[in-house]
Design an enzyme around this catalytic site. Structure first.
Site, PDB file in Angstrom:
ATOM      1  CE  LYS A 136      -2.197  -0.853   3.902  1.00 22.88           C
ATOM      2  NZ  LYS A 136      -1.571  -2.112   4.316  1.00 22.88           N
ATOM      3  NE  ARG A 138      -4.415  -1.394  10.425  1.00 26.35           N
ATOM      4  CZ  ARG A 138      -3.354  -0.792   9.906  1.00 26.35           C
ATOM      5  NH1 ARG A 138      -3.427   0.424   9.436  1.00 26.35           N
ATOM      6  NH2 ARG A 138      -2.204  -1.428   9.841  1.00 26.35           N
ATOM      7  NE  ARG A 184      11.445 -10.182  -0.613  1.00 25.66           N
ATOM      8  CZ  ARG A 184      10.660 -11.257  -0.532  1.00 25.66           C
ATOM      9  NH1 ARG A 184      11.130 -12.393  -0.071  1.00 25.66           N
ATOM     10  NH2 ARG A 184       9.399 -11.198  -0.906  1.00 25.66           N
ATOM     11  NE  ARG A 215       6.000  -0.462  10.716  1.00 23.61           N
ATOM     12  CZ  ARG A 215       4.855  -0.486  10.032  1.00 23.61           C
ATOM     13  NH1 ARG A 215       4.810   0.024   8.817  1.00 23.61           N
ATOM     14  NH2 ARG A 215       3.779  -0.996  10.553  1.00 23.61           N
ATOM     15  NE  ARG A 239       2.219  -4.698  11.406  1.00 25.56           N
ATOM     16  CZ  ARG A 239       3.376  -4.609  10.742  1.00 25.56           C
ATOM     17  NH1 ARG A 239       4.488  -5.128  11.248  1.00 25.56           N
ATOM     18  NH2 ARG A 239       3.417  -3.991   9.595  1.00 25.56           N
TER      19      ARG A 239
HETATM   20  P1  AMP Z   1       0.609   0.558   9.478  1.00 22.08           P
HETATM   21  O1  AMP Z   1       1.807   1.423   9.288  1.00 22.08           O
HETATM   22  O2  AMP Z   1      -0.570   0.965   8.643  1.00 22.08           O
HETATM   23  O3  AMP Z   1       0.932  -0.915   9.312  1.00 22.08           O
HETATM   24  O4  AMP Z   1       0.133   0.745  11.001  1.00 22.08           O
HETATM   25  C1  AMP Z   1       0.982   0.421  12.076  1.00 22.08           C
HETATM   26  C2  AMP Z   1       0.177   0.273  13.341  1.00 22.08           C
HETATM   27  O5  AMP Z   1      -0.465   1.512  13.659  1.00 22.08           O
HETATM   28  C3  AMP Z   1      -0.949  -0.747  13.305  1.00 22.08           C
HETATM   29  O6  AMP Z   1      -0.516  -2.063  13.543  1.00 22.08           O
HETATM   30  C4  AMP Z   1      -1.864  -0.232  14.407  1.00 22.08           C
HETATM   31  O7  AMP Z   1      -1.344  -0.507  15.690  1.00 22.08           O
HETATM   32  C5  AMP Z   1      -1.758   1.272  14.211  1.00 22.08           C
HETATM   33  N1  AMP Z   1      -2.761   1.759  13.233  1.00 22.08           N
HETATM   34  C6  AMP Z   1      -2.518   2.350  12.035  1.00 22.08           C
HETATM   35  N2  AMP Z   1      -3.656   2.682  11.419  1.00 22.08           N
HETATM   36  C7  AMP Z   1      -4.659   2.295  12.253  1.00 22.08           C
HETATM   37  C8  AMP Z   1      -6.079   2.344  12.167  1.00 22.08           C
HETATM   38  N3  AMP Z   1      -6.698   2.870  11.107  1.00 22.08           N
HETATM   39  N4  AMP Z   1      -6.786   1.848  13.221  1.00 22.08           N
HETATM   40  C9  AMP Z   1      -6.181   1.323  14.300  1.00 22.08           C
HETATM   41  N5  AMP Z   1      -4.860   1.226  14.428  1.00 22.08           N
HETATM   42  C10 AMP Z   1      -4.085   1.697  13.414  1.00 22.08           C
END
Ligand code: AMP
Length: 196
Positions: free
Chosen positions: A13, A88, A126, A139, A150
């Site tokens: 994404k 989400r 990777r 991260r 996740r």
């Molecule tokens: P991402 O970078 O999109 O993979 O998000 C990293 C982490 O941020 C996720 O695993 C959640 O803990 C939190 N997070 C990001 N976006 C959301 C969302 N829309 N709702 C809830 N938690 C989120």
């Protein structure tokens, strides 16, 4: 142009969103990036989100809906935006609908990157190795345990969001396992913007 990119962690994404930003001059609104910035800044939201994120769980709907609501109203989002990592949960999708209706704006499309789950772990491994090679910080949630959480959260809470948009006739799916340029091309065809 206003769109949502849906897909599990590691689906690509962020990469595709960046290409759309470069091509169309719209902004990428990534709740993950915004939350990581809040954690790094030690803001009240960051303090609330930090441990939840590190475990790979979702932060509360209330926090992310508030962040997006603030961000969508800013001038740089007026030309268009890509929502990456939001909504989400179905509750977030419903809140987004209400927010957009209140601002009299409509989404053009929701694009789902479909990927084989077995491949995701390898992709993220990777990504971590590449970041380490570049000397970039990794991260807190890019480890096997958090990644499993996740993916579980995606399956349980975010997969229903696809059904939510499919039910409204707004969902388009793209094969996220294809090479990056092909995925970009498939998205361009959906958007009617032709090859890059
Ligand atoms: P991402 O970078 O999109 O993979 O998000 C990293 C982490 O941020 C996720 O695993 C959640 O803990 C939190 N997070 C990001 N976006 C959301 C969302 N829309 N709702 C809830 N938690 C989120």
């Amino acid at each position: 142009m206003r769109l949502i990119l849906l897909g599990p962690p590691g689906a690509g994404k962020g990469t595709q969103a960046q290409r759309l930003v470069d091509r169309h001059g719209i902004v990428q609104l990534s709740t993950g990036d915004m939350l990581r910035a809040a954690v790094a800044a030690g803001s009240p939201i960051g303090l609330r989100a930090k441990d939840v994120m590190a475990r790979g769980e979702l932060v509360s709907d209330e926090i992310v809906v508030g962040i997006i609501s603030d961000r969508i109203g800013q001038p740089d989002a007026a030309r268009g935006f890509i929502l990456d990592g939001f909504p989400r949960t179905v509750a977030q999708a419903e809140a987004l609908d209400a927010m957009l209706a209140g601002k009299d704006i409509a989404l053009d499309v929701v694009i789902e990157l479909k990927v084989d789950e077995a491949a995701l772990v390898g992709r993220i491994e990777r990504r971590v190795a590449e970041m380490q090679a570049r000397g970039e910080p990794v991260r807190a949630d890019d480890n096997a345990e958090a990644l499993k959480k996740r993916l579980d959260a995606y399956r349980a809470q975010t997969a229903p969001v696809s059904a939510y948009y499919a039910g409204r006739g707004a969902l388009q799916s793209v094969d996220g396992m294809a090479p990056i340029d092909e995925v970009t091309g498939a998205i361009a065809r959906i958007l009617g913007t032709g090859p890059a």
